[in-house]
Motif scaffolding. Structure first.
Motif, PDB file in Angstrom:
ATOM      1  N   LYS A 230      48.680 -12.100  10.444  1.00 60.08           N
ATOM      2  CA  LYS A 230      48.640 -13.175  11.444  1.00 60.08           C
ATOM      3  C   LYS A 230      47.381 -14.029  11.320  1.00 60.08           C
ATOM      4  N   GLY A 231      46.430 -13.603  10.476  1.00 56.34           N
ATOM      5  CA  GLY A 231      45.199 -14.377  10.299  1.00 56.34           C
ATOM      6  C   GLY A 231      45.514 -15.727   9.683  1.00 56.34           C
ATOM      7  N   ASP A 232      44.782 -16.751  10.100  1.00 52.66           N
ATOM      8  CA  ASP A 232      45.097 -18.078   9.572  1.00 52.66           C
ATOM      9  C   ASP A 232      44.341 -18.353   8.271  1.00 52.66           C
ATOM     10  N   GLU A 233      44.834 -19.349   7.565  1.00 53.32           N
ATOM     11  CA  GLU A 233      44.304 -19.720   6.258  1.00 53.32           C
ATOM     12  C   GLU A 233      42.811 -20.030   6.343  1.00 53.32           C
ATOM     13  N   GLU A 234      42.414 -20.792   7.343  1.00 52.73           N
ATOM     14  CA  GLU A 234      41.011 -21.193   7.515  1.00 52.73           C
ATOM     15  C   GLU A 234      40.106 -19.964   7.629  1.00 52.73           C
ATOM     16  N   GLN A 235      40.529 -18.992   8.425  1.00 51.40           N
ATOM     17  CA  GLN A 235      39.742 -17.773   8.636  1.00 51.40           C
ATOM     18  C   GLN A 235      39.569 -17.007   7.318  1.00 51.40           C
ATOM     19  N   LYS A 236      40.632 -16.900   6.554  1.00 52.14           N
ATOM     20  CA  LYS A 236      40.574 -16.185   5.282  1.00 52.14           C
ATOM     21  C   LYS A 236      39.689 -16.929   4.277  1.00 52.14           C
ATOM     22  N   LEU A 237      39.770 -18.254   4.275  1.00 54.75           N
ATOM     23  CA  LEU A 237      38.911 -19.044   3.395  1.00 54.75           C
ATOM     24  C   LEU A 237      37.443 -18.876   3.794  1.00 54.75           C
ATOM     25  N   ARG A 238      37.174 -18.875   5.107  1.00 52.23           N
ATOM     26  CA  ARG A 238      35.793 -18.678   5.585  1.00 52.23           C
ATOM     27  C   ARG A 238      35.268 -17.311   5.175  1.00 52.23           C
ATOM     28  N   PHE A 239      36.135 -16.285   5.244  1.00 49.69           N
ATOM     29  CA  PHE A 239      35.721 -14.950   4.829  1.00 49.69           C
ATOM     30  C   PHE A 239      35.363 -14.951   3.335  1.00 49.69           C
ATOM     31  N   ALA A 240      36.255 -15.511   2.517  1.00 50.82           N
ATOM     32  CA  ALA A 240      36.004 -15.561   1.073  1.00 50.82           C
ATOM     33  C   ALA A 240      34.709 -16.325   0.790  1.00 50.82           C
ATOM     34  N   PHE A 241      34.499 -17.441   1.484  1.00 55.30           N
ATOM     35  CA  PHE A 241      33.283 -18.235   1.313  1.00 55.30           C
ATOM     36  C   PHE A 241      32.047 -17.419   1.687  1.00 55.30           C
ATOM     37  N   SER A 242      32.142 -16.659   2.783  1.00 56.72           N
ATOM     38  CA  SER A 242      30.982 -15.904   3.262  1.00 56.72           C
ATOM     39  C   SER A 242      30.576 -14.782   2.310  1.00 56.72           C
ATOM     40  N   ILE A 243      31.489 -14.324   1.459  1.00 53.94           N
ATOM     41  CA  ILE A 243      31.132 -13.329   0.442  1.00 53.94           C
ATOM     42  C   ILE A 243      30.074 -13.918  -0.493  1.00 53.94           C
ATOM     43  N   TYR A 244      30.202 -15.205  -0.810  1.00 50.10           N
ATOM     44  CA  TYR A 244      29.278 -15.875  -1.720  1.00 50.10           C
ATOM     45  C   TYR A 244      28.051 -16.453  -1.006  1.00 50.10           C
ATOM     46  N   ASP A 245      28.213 -16.849   0.250  1.00 48.83           N
ATOM     47  CA  ASP A 245      27.114 -17.453   1.025  1.00 48.83           C
ATOM     48  C   ASP A 245      26.230 -16.340   1.590  1.00 48.83           C
ATOM     49  N   MET A 246      25.416 -15.748   0.731  1.00 50.68           N
ATOM     50  CA  MET A 246      24.663 -14.553   1.085  1.00 50.68           C
ATOM     51  C   MET A 246      23.617 -14.792   2.176  1.00 50.68           C
ATOM     52  N   ASP A 247      22.995 -15.969   2.189  1.00 50.11           N
ATOM     53  CA  ASP A 247      21.967 -16.221   3.206  1.00 50.11           C
ATOM     54  C   ASP A 247      22.532 -16.895   4.463  1.00 50.11           C
ATOM     55  N   LYS A 248      23.862 -17.060   4.493  1.00 47.57           N
ATOM     56  CA  LYS A 248      24.577 -17.604   5.657  1.00 47.57           C
ATOM     57  C   LYS A 248      24.096 -18.997   6.075  1.00 47.57           C
ATOM     58  N   ASP A 249      23.720 -19.828   5.085  1.00 46.02           N
ATOM     59  CA  ASP A 249      23.249 -21.177   5.417  1.00 46.02           C
ATOM     60  C   ASP A 249      24.360 -22.227   5.340  1.00 46.02           C
ATOM     61  N   GLY A 250      25.589 -21.779   5.049  1.00 41.96           N
ATOM     62  CA  GLY A 250      26.704 -22.719   4.986  1.00 41.96           C
ATOM     63  C   GLY A 250      26.940 -23.303   3.603  1.00 41.96           C
ATOM     64  N   TYR A 251      26.187 -22.821   2.623  1.00 41.85           N
ATOM     65  CA  TYR A 251      26.329 -23.310   1.253  1.00 41.85           C
ATOM     66  C   TYR A 251      26.263 -22.139   0.278  1.00 41.85           C
ATOM     67  N   ILE A 252      26.904 -22.315  -0.878  1.00 40.49           N
ATOM     68  CA  ILE A 252      26.777 -21.350  -1.967  1.00 40.49           C
ATOM     69  C   ILE A 252      25.837 -21.986  -2.985  1.00 40.49           C
ATOM     70  N   SER A 253      24.673 -21.385  -3.133  1.00 39.39           N
ATOM     71  CA  SER A 253      23.694 -21.908  -4.087  1.00 39.39           C
ATOM     72  C   SER A 253      23.975 -21.345  -5.477  1.00 39.39           C
ATOM     73  N   ASN A 254      23.297 -21.896  -6.454  1.00 39.91           N
ATOM     74  CA  ASN A 254      23.399 -21.425  -7.829  1.00 39.91           C
ATOM     75  C   ASN A 254      23.022 -19.941  -7.889  1.00 39.91           C
ATOM     76  N   GLY A 255      21.941 -19.574  -7.240  1.00 34.72           N
ATOM     77  CA  GLY A 255      21.472 -18.185  -7.237  1.00 34.72           C
ATOM     78  C   GLY A 255      22.449 -17.227  -6.566  1.00 34.72           C
TER      79      GLY A 255
END
Length: 173
Positions: A88-113
């Motif tokens: 029942k989870g929505d697409e946006e929520q799942k995309l945010r989860f996947a994004f947050s795996i890479y956004d380690m410092d939680k600043d809203g961006y995935i940096s090169n590092g």
């Protein structure tokens, strides 16, 4: 958590994606994983799951689930975290989860590092660091539409949505 057996005590956001039976099953699974009966799950307790033991991203998943940053996942964090994999989870929520795996410092961006660190977790020593860095640099160049040198959620979503990865992020309770 003493209220774990009483569904009426669950906050509304915990029940959004699961019905009472699903929450009861998740409660049983949580208690089974909580080997030391502390009311929260440590990295080691998560690693007791055979399906997670060899997953290179398990620590990142735990970091994302651990919203209060105490290094462990309590029952509320467990429910909210697993709800992202609910049918029942929505697409946006799942995309945010996947994004947050890479956004380690939680600043809203995935940096090169950050991209390098997460991909390094995934490939281990199967790829030399210089080759991995080339892959990261190329990925940033391709995905970074506004030229700021990092990947925003919108830039990430534009690519990942087309791959329909979010449809594979489903947990059957």
């Amino acid at each position: 958590m003493s209220t774990m057996g009483n569904e009426a005590s669950y906050p509304a956001e915990m029940c959004a994606h699961f019905d009472n039976d699903e929450i009861k099953r998740l409660g049983r699974r949580f208690r089974k994983l909580d080997l030391d009966k502390s009311g929260s799950l440590s990295v080691e307790e998560f690693m007791s799951l055979p399906e997670l033991r060899h997953n290179p991203l398990v620590r990142r998943v735990i970091d994302v689930f651990d919203t209060n940053g105490d290094g462990e996942v309590d029952f509320k964090e467990f429910i909210l975290g697993t709800s992202q994999f609910s049918v029942k989870g929505d697409e946006e929520q799942k995309l945010r989860f996947a994004f947050s795996i890479y956004d380690m410092d939680k600043d809203g961006y995935i940096s090169n590092g950050e991209l390098f660190q997460v991909l390094k977790m995934m490939v281990g020593n199967n790829l030399p660091d210089w080759q991995l860095q080339q892959l990261v640099d190329k990925t940033i160049l391709i995905l970074d539409k506004d030229g700021d040198g990092k990947i925003s959620f919108e830039e990430f979503s534009a690519v990942v949505r087309d791959l329909e990865i979010h449809k594979k992020l489903v947990l059957i309770v």
